[in-house]
Design a protein around this motif. Structure first.
Motif, short mmCIF file in Angstrom:
data_model
loop_
_atom_site.label_atom_id
_atom_site.label_comp_id
_atom_site.label_asym_id
_atom_site.label_seq_id
_atom_site.Cartn_x
_atom_site.Cartn_y
_atom_site.Cartn_z
N GLN A 44 2.70 18.22 6.60
CA GLN A 44 1.90 17.08 7.05
C GLN A 44 1.99 16.90 8.56
N THR A 248 11.27 12.18 7.49
CA THR A 248 10.57 11.24 6.62
C THR A 248 11.14 11.16 5.21
N THR A 249 11.33 12.33 4.58
CA THR A 249 11.76 12.34 3.18
C THR A 249 13.07 11.59 3.00
N ILE A 252 12.85 7.74 3.67
CA ILE A 252 12.35 6.93 2.55
C ILE A 252 13.47 6.70 1.54
N ALA A 279 3.89 7.41 6.69
CA ALA A 279 4.24 7.55 5.27
C ALA A 279 5.47 6.72 4.92
N ASP A 282 4.44 3.08 4.82
CA ASP A 282 3.63 2.82 3.63
C ASP A 282 4.54 2.64 2.42
N ALA A 283 5.59 3.45 2.39
CA ALA A 283 6.44 3.46 1.21
C ALA A 283 7.41 2.29 1.19
N LYS A 321 -4.98 7.85 11.00
CA LYS A 321 -3.70 7.25 11.38
C LYS A 321 -3.76 6.85 12.85
#
Lengths: 414, 277, 335
Positions: A44, A248-249, A252, A279, A282-283, A321
C-alpha cells in the motif's frame, strides 16, 4: 541589403546548433527511476507513493501557479522543456531485488536518477548500486540515520532522519517540563527491523543525555500475531510517555490490545510510520484522541501557504487520501531531484550530483515546514525541521516547534 | 490467546492432521475469511459475530471447490505426493494473495466498531478482552463439535477410513472425492469461524495469513497429527508458552520459546503429544 | 551393475561438460547487465537447489529450513570480511564447515522424526535462528551488515564494481560443483543405500545405522554447498540482513526449482532454476510495478499448473526412454 556568405554560414551554424535543441524540446524526456514495494506486506505504501510522485510529475510537466520550483514552467526549462517521465519498479522489500531493479532502471531504462524506497534495508543496496554507476540516489522517505554515514558521494536525503526526529521529541519534552508538566519516565516500544532499531537507539541515547528514565524498552517481532504480553509489560511499567516505533500493522494491533487490556498511557509520542497512516486512524482513531506523532508535514500549513492545500487536493483526487508524512516527503523528493536536473542542464549523473550538492531551496518554496533544502557533505539536509503533530478531533494539528505550532499541546492525552 | 491459536489450528488439524494433506494456503484461507467478515460489516453493517455463520458457510464452499479443483489432483499424483501437495498449495497461497491484492488493494482494513470490539471484563485485576473470550468459547465449541463429529458420525468414520485405505473404502461404495471434498469444506468452514472472530480485533490485508500460518502448523504438530484433542491441547500449550517466555525472555524472542517447546516435545515424543500418525 | 546405467552416467557427464562450456561463452553475446544479473541469480538458485536436492530429493528428508545454512554462510563470510578482514574465500569455507557441523548436530535428533514432524522441525529451527540473528547486536541485528565498496576490483575480495562476469563465472562454477557432487553421490555407496531404502522399507530397517550415517553425510554436504552459496550472495549483493538471507521464503525458493524440475533427479534442479528464476524476475520487473499483484497471480498460477501437471517434474518430459536417475521420493512427506 546584401546577404554575405558569412551571414548565411552563421545562420546555418546557428540553425544547426539550435536544431537538435528545438527537436529535443518537442520529444525529449528525462526518466527518473522510482523504486518502491508494490507487492507484499507494505504494498500500500508503494501504491500511495506512486500517486504522490505522479502528482509531483504533473506539476513539473504542466503549468501551475504555485511558488514551487518548476511549477510555473512546462517541463524542465534547463533541458529545453523536457518532461519528467517516471519509471516505477517493485523491490518487494528485498534488498537483493532492490539492487537488481535499480541496476535494471539504470542500464535498461537509462534513468538519470533514482528515488526510493520506504524500507531502509533496500535503500542500502539501491544506493550502493547508484554509487557504482555514478547516478544520484535520493532517499525520499528513508529515515535510518546510518544511511548518510556511509561516505557515499551520490547519496542525498532532503528529509529529516530518525535522530533529528527524536531530538525534536526530546526538545518538546524539555519545553513541556519547563511549563510544569511531569515527564520523568519513558517507555520505548519498537519493532525489530532496521527502522525500530535505529529509532530506539537514538531515543535511548537522547534519554540518557537529558536525564529521562527509561522504565521499559520493549522490542517486539514485526507483524506479530499477538502483542498482549508486550502490552502487559508496558502497562506494568506505566511510564509518563509511551514512545512507539511501529509500522501500520503492529500499530493497529498495539492500540487495539491496549484498549482490550485497559492500558491508557498518559501520553503517546510516536515515531511516525504507522502512526501517520490513514489506515491506522480509520481502524482505531477513536482510541487515539490526543496522540502525538512526529512528522515532516502538516496540512495546517495550508493556512499560511495556500498552494499546500491545492497540491493536497490534486493528490487527494488521485489517491483518496490527504498527504501524510510519507507521501509529502515523496512528493518533495521528486521536486528536489527535478530541480537539480534542471539546473544541471544535463542528464549526466555527475552533473546532476553536483547540482544536487549545490541545492539551496528556501523552505517556503516547498510544501514542508522546513527551513530550506541544502545538503551537507554527506548528502543530508540538516535544515529539514521536523514537527510534532497532535491528533485532535479527527485531524492533525502542529503543536511543536513553537514557530510552526497552531495549537497548544493538550497533555495528558484524553 | 492460546485457544485462539487452537481455533485457527482446528481447521488445519482436520485437513492436515486427519486427511493427511498438507495445506500451505491455510493462512490465506484465514485471510479470505477475514476479508469476508470485513466486507459483510462494511456493506451490510453485519456484526462479525452474526457474520460468522455466513463466513463459515462461504468458506465451506470455497474449501470444497479448492479440493475439487486443485488438491484432488495433488493427492492423486503418482509420484512425490508430498511435494506436489506442498507446492501446489503454496502456489495457491501466492495466487490468493495476488488476487486479494488485485481486488481488495493492499490497504490495511479493520472493523472499527463491533458489538464486542474493545470490551473487556476485569476479574480481580486480570483483564479478559471479550473478543478473545468469545473466540475461546467458540474454539471450545468447535473442538467439541469436531471431536463428536469425527468419532460419533458415519461421515467422520468414513473420513478416517478413507485416509487409511482409499481402495478398500471404494469397495464399500464410498466416493473418496466426495468425502474429502466435504472434509476440506468443513476444515475451511472452521477457518471461516476463526477468521470472523479474528477480524474483530485484528487488521486485514493480503499478507495477513503469514503471521498465523506457521504458528498453526506448529500447534497442530505439537498436539500430534490425527488427533483433534491434540490440536486443542497444542493451542493451549502454545498460548501458555507464549505468555511464559515473555516473563523470562525479551518479547522479541517469544516465538523462540514456542518453537523451542515444539522441538523439545517432538524430540521426546516423535508423534507429538497425542498423535496417532 | 547394469550397463545401461553406466552408459547413462557417462552421457550425463558429457552433456554436463558441454553445457558448462557453452555457458562460459554466453556472456560474450549477452552484455546487458540486467540479463546478466538474472543469469547469475539463475545459476545461484540452480546450485542451491541442487544442494538442497541432495538431502531432500535423494535422501528423502524434506527440509524447508535450508535458509538457515544459506544465512549462516552469508553471515560468516560477511562478518569475517568486515570485522576481521579475512578474505571471502576463507569465509565461505568457514561458513560451509560451520553449517555442515550444525546440520549434523541438528540432524541427529531430527532424522528420527517422520514426515510432517520433520518438515515442521526444519521450518521452526530456521525461524529460531532468524529471530536470534535479528536480536544479535554484535552481528548487526536488524541493521544487517554492509560490505563496504572497495576501490578496486579484485578476485581476492570478490569485489567488482560494475563488472558482472566474475560473479557469473563464480556462480557457474558453484552450480557445476553442486551438479558434480550430486552426480558423484548418485553412484556412491550412499546413493545405493538411499535408493534401496526408497524401494524397500524392510531394507531400511536392516540398514538402519548405515543409512542414518549416510543421511548425516548428505545433510552436511548439502549444508556446506548452500552455505558457500550464501557467502557468494553476501559478496555479490554487498548487504545482508536477517530477513533477506534467512527468511522462510528463501527456504521455499531454494526447494521450488528442484520440485518443478524434478525432485531427486540429476537435472531437475538445473532445469527448474532455468525456467523459474527468469520467470519470477521478468514477471516482477514488467508487470509488478502496477501494485495490483498481477505478478503474484501469474506466478502462483504457474506453480500450481506445473506441480499438478508434472508431479515428477519437468525433467520427465525429456526422459521418456531412460529410467529416472533415482526412484522418485517415496511419498516422503506423506509417510
Amino acid at each position: 541589403m546584401t546577404i554575405t556568405r558569412r551571414n548565411v554560414l552563421l545562420g546555418a551554424t546557428a540553425a544547426a546548433a539550435l536544431g537538435p535543441i528545438a527537436a529535443r524540446a518537442q520529444t525529449s524526456e528525462v526518466k527518473i527511476g522510482v523504486i518502491y514495494p508494490f507487492s507484499g506486506a507494505s504494498a500500500q505504501i508503494g501504491v500511495d507513493a506512486q500517486r504522490a510522485f505522479e502528482t509531483a510529475a504533473e506539476i513539473i510537466n504542466g503549468k501551475y501557479d504555485y511558488d514551487l520550483p518548476l511549477a510555473r514552467t512546462e517541463g524542465l526549462p534547463g533541458l529545453g522543456g523536457a518532461k519528467i517521465k517516471l519509471v516505477f519498479a517493485d523491490h518487494q522489500a528485498d534488498p537483493q531485488k532492490g539492487r537488481a531493479e535499480t541496476e535494471r532502471l539504470i542500464t535498461q531504462e537509462k534513468v538519470a536518477a533514482v528515488i526510493g524506497s520506504y524500507q531502509s534495508a533496500v535503500a542500502v543496496t539501491a544506493s550502493q548500486i547508484c554509487e557504482r554507476y555514478q547516478i544520484p540516489y535520493l532517499s525520499a522517505d528513508n529515515s535510518s540515520p546510518s544511511l548518510h554515514r556511509r561516505g557515499l558521494k551520490y547519496y542525498f536525503r532532503a528529509a529529516p532522519h530518525d535522530e533529528m526526529f527524536s531530538q525534536a521529541m526530546f526538545d518538546f519534552f524539555d519545553a513541556m517540563k519547563k511549563k510544569g508538566t511531569k515527564i520523568e519516565t519513558l517507555a520505548l516500544f519498537h519493532e525489530d527491523t532496521i527502522f525500530g532499531t535505529d529509532s530506539s537507539n537514538a531515543q535511548l541515547k537522547l534519554a540518557q543525555e537529558r536525564g529521562y528514565k527509561i522504565v521499559a524498552d520493549i522490542k517486539y517481532r514485526a507483524n506479530s500475531p499477538s502483542l498482549s504480553a508486550e502490552v502487559q509489560q508496558l502497562k506494568a511499567a506505566n511510564a509518563d510517555v509511551l514512545m512507539p516505533s511501529s509500522y501500520t500493522t503492529d500499530g493497529i494491533l498495539l492500540v487495539k490490545t491496549m484498549a482490550e487490556l485497559g492500558y491508557k498511557p498518559n501520553a503517546i509520542v510516536a515515531q511516525d510510520a504507522g502512526f501517520s497512516e490513514k489506515a491506522l486512524y480509520d481502524a482505531v482513531g477513536d482510541k487515539l484522541e490526543g496522540v502525538i506523532s512526529r512528522g515532516s508535514f502538516s496540512l495546517d500549513l495550508a493556512a499560511k501557504r495556500p498552494m499546500v492545500g491545492k497540491i493536497n487536493d490534486m493528490f487527494k483526487a488521485k489517491s483518496g487520501k490527504d498527504f501524510n508524512d510519507y507521501s509529502s516527503r515523496q512528493f518533495m523528493g521528486l521536486i528536489v531531484m527535478a530541480d537539480a536536473i534542471n539546473r544541471a542542464k544535463s542528464t549526466d549523473g555527475e552533473k546532476i550530483r553536483d547540482a544536487l550538492a549545490a541545492t539551496d531551496m528556501p523552505g517556503d518554496q516547498t510544501i514542508m515546514p522546513w527551513k530550506r533544502v541544502k545538503f551537507d557533505e554527506n548528502g543530508q539536509n540538516n535544515d529539514a525541521d521536523p514537527v510534532l503533530l497532535q491528533y485532535v478531533g479527527g485531524k492533525f494539528v502542529t503543536i511543536f516547534p513553537t514557530q510552526a505550532a497552531v495549537a497548544e499541546a493538550s497533555w495528558p492525552m484524553k | 490467546m492460546g485457544l485462539l491459536y487452537g481455533l485457527i489450528a482446528v481447521g488445519l488439524a482436520l485437513i492436515f492432521g486427519l486427511m493427511d494433506v498438507v495445506n500451505f494456503a491455510h493462512g490465506e484461507f484465514l485471510m479470505i475469511a477475514m476479508y469476508a467478515t470485513f466486507f459483510l460489516f462494511a456493506f451490510f453493517a453485519l456484526d462479525p459475530l452474526l457474520a460468522a455463520p455466513l463466513v463459515a458457510a462461504a468458506l465451506f464452499i470455497f474449501g470444497a471447490v479448492v479440493y475439487l479443483l486443485i488438491v484432488r489432483f495433488a493427492v492423486r499424483a503418482k509420484a512425490n505426493t508430498g511435494m506436489v501437495q506442498i507446492f501446489s498449495t503454496f502456489g495457491l497461497a501466492v495466487l490468493m494473495r495476488g488476487v486479494a491484492q488485485y481486488f481488495f488493494t493492499p490497504d490495511y482494513r479493520s472493523i472499527p466498531h463491533s458489538y464486542l470490539g474493545g470490551k473487556t471484563i476485569s476479574i480481580a485485576g486480570i483483564y479478559l478482552p471479550q473478543p478473545q473470550l468469545v473466540g475461546a468459547l467458540i474454539a471450545i465449541a468447535a473442538f467439541a463439535g469436531l471431536y463428536f463429529f469425527i468419532h460419533r458420525t458415519d461421515f467422520g468414520r468414513a473420513l478416517e477410513a478413507t485416509r487409511e485405505d482409499a481402495g478398500a473404502v471404494a469397495l464399500v461404495g464410498i466416493d473418496k472425492n466426495k468425502v474429502f471434498a466435504l472434509g476440506w469444506g468443513l476444515g475451511a468452514a472452521l477457518v471461516g469461524l476463526a477468521g470472523a472472530v479474528m477480524a474483530i480485533f485484528f487488521y486485514v490485508f493480503p499478507d495477513v495469513g503469514a503471521s498465523f500460518a506457521t504458528i498453526a502448523y506448529v500447534t497442530v504438530a505439537l498436539g500430534g497429527f490425527g488427533s483433534v484433542f491434540g490440536a486443542f491441547a497444542g493451542g493451549i500449550v502454545v498460548g501458555l508458552v507464549e505468555a511464559m517466555t515473555t516473563l523470562i525472555l525479551p518479547p522479541s524472542l517469544k516465538t523462540v520459546g514456542i518453537y523451542g517447546v515444539y522441538l523439545l516435545i517432538v524430540f521426546i515424543r516423535p508423534r507429538g503429544l497425542f498423535g496417532s500418525i | 551393475m547394469d550397463k545401461a546405467f553406466i552408459q547413462r552416467r557417462r552421457r550425463d557427464l558429457i552433456v554436463a561438460a558441454c553445457l558448462a562450456l557453452l555457458a562460459t561463452q554466453v556472456p560474450r553475446y549477452v552484455t546487458d547487465v540486467y540479463i546478466q544479473n538474472m543469469m547469475i541469480m539463475t545459476l545461484m538458485y540452480a546450485a542451491l537447489s541442487q544442494s538442497w536436492n541432495i538431502l531432500s530429493g535423494y535422501c528423502g528428508q524434506i527440509s524447508l529450513g535450508h535458509a538457515l545454512y544459506f544465512g549462516l554462510g552469508a553471515y560468516v563470510t560477511a562478518i569475517l570480511y568486515t570485522k576481521f578482514g579475512m578474505l571471502p574465500w576463507f569465509g565461505m569455507c568457514a561458513g560451509g564447515l560451520l553449517s555442515a557441523v550444525i546440520a549434523m548436530a541438528l540432524g541427529y535428533p531430527c532424522f528420527r522424526l517422520g514426515g510432517h514432524y520433520f518438515v515442521i522441525a526444519t521450518i521452526v529451527i530456521a525461524e529460531i535462528a532468524l529471530v536470534l540473528f535479528q536480536n544479535w547486536e554484535w552481528a548487526g541485528a536488524a541493521l544487517g551488515i554492509t560490505i563496504p565498496l572497495s576501490k578496486q576490483d579484485s578476485w581476492l575480495t570478490l569485489q567488482f564494481a560494475k563488472d558482472k562476469l566474475p560473479y557469473f563465472y563464480f556462480a557457474l562454477a558453484l552450480a557445476c560443483v553442486a551438479w558434480f557432487v550430486t552426480w558423484w553421490l548418485e553412484d556412491s555407496k550412499w546413493g545405493y543405500w538411499w535408493r534401496a531404502v526408497k524401494d524397500n522399507p524392510v531394507a531400511a530397517e536392516s540398514l538402519g545405522v548405515v543409512v542414518f550415517n549416510s543421511k548425516m553425510g548428505a545433510a552436511a554436504v548439502s549444508a556446506f554447498l548452500v552455505a558457500v552459496g550464501g557467502g557468494f550472495y553476501a559478496m555479490y549483493v554487498t548487504y545482508i540482513d536477517p530477513e533477506s538471507v534467512m527468511g522462510f521464503q528463501f527456504s521455499l525458493l531454494m526447494a521450488l526449482p528442484a520440485v518443478l524440475g524434478g525432485i531427486g533427479t540429476l537435472w531437475g534442479p538445473m532445469l527448474g532454476a532455468v525456467i523459474l528464476i527468469p520467470l519470477t524476475e521478468l514477471t516482477r520487473s514488467y508487470i509488478g510495478g502496477s501494485g495490483r499483484g498481477v505478478d503474484l497471480i501469474v506466478y502462483g498460477g504457474l506453480i500450481i499448473a506445473i506441480s499438478l501437471a508434472r508431479p515428477q517434474g519437468l525433467v520427465s518430459l525429456f526422459s521418456r526412454k531412460r529410467k529416472p536417475a533415482a526412484q522418485p521420493v517415496r511419498e516422503a512427506v506423506a509417510s
